[in-house]
Design an enzyme around this catalytic site. Structure first.
Site, mmCIF file in Angstrom:
data_model
loop_
_atom_site.group_PDB
_atom_site.id
_atom_site.type_symbol
_atom_site.label_atom_id
_atom_site.label_comp_id
_atom_site.label_asym_id
_atom_site.label_seq_id
_atom_site.Cartn_x
_atom_site.Cartn_y
_atom_site.Cartn_z
ATOM 1 N N ASP A 61 9.574 27.940 67.498
ATOM 2 C CA ASP A 61 10.308 26.949 68.297
ATOM 3 C C ASP A 61 9.363 25.867 68.824
ATOM 4 O O ASP A 61 9.810 24.791 69.210
ATOM 5 C CB ASP A 61 11.006 27.641 69.489
ATOM 6 C CG ASP A 61 12.491 27.866 69.234
ATOM 7 O OD1 ASP A 61 13.033 27.243 68.306
ATOM 8 O OD2 ASP A 61 13.106 28.662 69.965
ATOM 9 N N LYS A 72 21.834 30.907 62.894
ATOM 10 C CA LYS A 72 20.471 31.152 62.410
ATOM 11 C C LYS A 72 20.453 32.314 61.416
ATOM 12 O O LYS A 72 19.741 32.270 60.411
ATOM 13 C CB LYS A 72 19.528 31.416 63.599
ATOM 14 C CG LYS A 72 19.244 30.150 64.404
ATOM 15 C CD LYS A 72 18.601 30.404 65.754
ATOM 16 C CE LYS A 72 18.569 29.091 66.549
ATOM 17 N NZ LYS A 72 18.143 29.265 67.950
ATOM 18 N N GLN A 132 16.015 33.302 72.323
ATOM 19 C CA GLN A 132 17.147 32.382 72.424
ATOM 20 C C GLN A 132 17.283 31.906 73.870
ATOM 21 O O GLN A 132 17.476 32.714 74.773
ATOM 22 C CB GLN A 132 18.437 33.076 71.937
ATOM 23 C CG GLN A 132 19.645 32.156 71.868
ATOM 24 C CD GLN A 132 19.470 31.047 70.825
ATOM 25 O OE1 GLN A 132 18.974 31.270 69.727
ATOM 26 N NE2 GLN A 132 19.881 29.835 71.177
#
Lengths: 375, 375
Positions: A202, A130, A174
């Site tokens: 997300d 990322k 994460q």
């Protein structure tokens, strides 16, 4: 920063990941006769909401060590290979153009923040990807690294700070968060509830998922892997309306949102999971098959309908002494079989994976445009 | 109050409801070749979220006027009739006991508020049923009747008042809201957003739906019809884990939550809708079939797997000169066929319908117990 380990971390990762997947506590035969006590997470009264079972695929379906079909018997020309890497590059290029335009016009760039708890090796690798992608397109990126020993409040504090930070437009935690012990673990739900909806790139907040599920509503963000899958289908001119689609796996981050998105695109969708009886009978009906079980080579030729379009979300490292690092990455689908039987298939690596990262960038760009009223 | 019309309102209702269902703009053949422009709600750029299509079942599947199978050829003993009425009575009895206990103990009873906009005849009938049920179990009930000419703000004001009213523990807005015109209509989403989550006993708020969809989370309320269906399956000892379940129809209020709840109970679930190709091929695989399309007699014998458990959510009035009122209610499933082929089936009326009302009462009781800290 620990992701300097680079790709070598995969090597050490294998035993951990393999062990996790290879705790096969039951066979499908056992399932059809009844469930063993080990499958029930905790004793609780019968609930209308759900029966609390752990998704573990039967050992009947572990093909990771069965020999792949010999290349000589495979017609490599039969299935189109859907090149996720080049599709992702194209998307990243257009994002980079938008970022330049934004910078020139208002002097700002999109900002992504990642909260990383502990040093799970696969998480480190994903975060590293990322970071690289953000650099490629010109995003600002900020990482909050917290030790595994931190508290839920520490994570929530980091989140709150990013919520308030006007230079950050997208935030992600994460996942999975490290599990300290069976009794003591991070409450993902509680932590994600703190995340500002406008920065939930997300798309895992329940309000986003609810708005993805409900006809007539629009979520602020579509979860990245699901969005990447649909993007690949659309850009490959795959017809979706009315077609049979089967999603293997029902995780909150891939299976569920992919089901919901395919359903919004008017496919006739089924979800197959670890408790499904005769899953291969159902997958053989699929015009579009999305494999996201996290089980290497789960899907063999006998699971596929001739001519199906197959999207392989799995990224499973398996030992391979002939490979440079002693392992290679394979998907949930036996690629050699799919190439022979399907009409199109995504490879692993280089299929859905790069698209997931590209979609994260796209969501962050959208968040920044929305926050900065930039059109 | 207009529901004094009583059951006679159904008679006048028929043409309206039949007309709504009989606007068949396409056939399934046409679908497979492409979509007509009339099916696309409004022109919009291609979207990753969805393609905006209107769910209308093909005229190929309208069997409402085809003759039912002759009773003489039907083996009425083959399928168990799942008696939703008596199951609902049992639940209501235990709710009444709880209400008495609550009244004696803390001097309070659960309160339900219904907001009714306009005078849609089916809505009036449904609201009337809810009033009767509340009286039966000893709930307080309050109805806010608003004229069709009212504004969105009027509805939101009524909602806000009930949100603040401590004697009201559950609120529902009777859906669908009347559509004023194609251009001007109530924004259901905006209105439902005002509703206090703790009082959303219909469970339609996107946060509730999101929490129903996401593994590991619990919604505050499960939508009543879905909850009633699962309750009927559980109380009838129908095995759900691993079984093939097919839901016909994907409405926000029935199909979607029923899918999500069956999935939480570990069935392998598929949703069939108006754009599904060959729906009968999919429904024939279902061990558990939930029909919620709103199309009279859509599901014939050829759609059923022998031995399937069939839950019929449809409530469709059709003309019948031999009946007392000139009409009778039938479901989405041809009952005569189901009795012959299925192992168990819910009748219409007297199946899922009464359970939906019982579940609304149960949700309101739960809401009251939570608000009043009464255990």
């Amino acid at each position: 920063m620990v992701w300097m380990f680079g790709i070598e971390i995969w090597e050490k990762m294998i035993p951990v990941r393999m062990m996790r997947k290879m705790v096969w506590e039951r066979s499908m035969n056992k399932l059809s006769r009844g469930l063993s006590s080990s499958q029930i997470r905790k004793p609780r009264p019968p609930s209308l909401v759900s029966l609390d079972l752990i998704d573990e695929w039967s050992s009947t379906f572990t093909h990771s060590h069965s020999p792949p079909i010999q290349k000589s018997t495979v017609n490599n020309d039969s299935a189109r290979i859907i090149d996720g890497r080049s599709a992702a590059e194209e998307i990243k290029s257009s994002i980079a153009v938008e970022v330049s335009r934004m910078k020139e016009s208002i002097g700002k760039v999109p900002g992504l923040a990642v909260i990383l708890v502990g040093q799970r090796r696969d998480s480190l690798a994903y975060v590293r990807n990322k970071i690289m992608a953000c650099h490629e397109v010109g995003f600002r990126i900020s990482i909050a690294e917290l030790p595994e020993s931190c508290t839920e409040d520490d994570v929530c504090d980091a989140l709150s700070n990013y919520n308030k930070d006007a230079s950050i437009h997208g935030i992600l935690v994460q996942l999975p968060l490290p599990q300290k012990s069976l009794e003591q673990h991070f409450d993902e739900g509680k932590i994600l509830n703190v995340l500002s909806l406008e920065k939930d790139v997300d798309g895992f907040h329940p309000l986003n998922i609810g708005n993805l599920a409900i006809q007539g509503r629009e979520p602020l963000f579509i979860p990245c892997t699901a969005k990447g899958c649909i993007e690949l289908l659309l850009s490959s001119d795959v017809e979706i309306v009315g077609k049979r689609a089967v999603v293997i796996g029902r995780s909150n981050i891939v299976g569920l949102p992919t089901f919901l998105l395919l359903q919004r695109h008017h496919a006739t969708v089924s979800i197959v999971h670890a408790y499904s009886e005769n899953p291969e009978v159902i997958t053989r009906e699929a015009d579009i098959l999305v494999a996201a079980a996290g089980v290497p080579n789960l899907v063999r030729g006998s699971w596929l309908k001739p001519g199906a379009v197959v999207l392989d979300v799995g990224i499973n490292p398996i030992e391979d002494p002939e490979s440079e690092h002693g392992y290679r990455l394979i998907g949930d689908v036996c690629f050699e079989d799919a190439v022979r039987i399907a009409s199109a298939v995504t490879p692993v690596p280089g299929g859905v994976g790069p698209m997931t990262v590209a979609m994260l960038l796209l969501n962050t760009l959208e968040a920044a445009k929305r926050a900065l009223c930039f059109t």
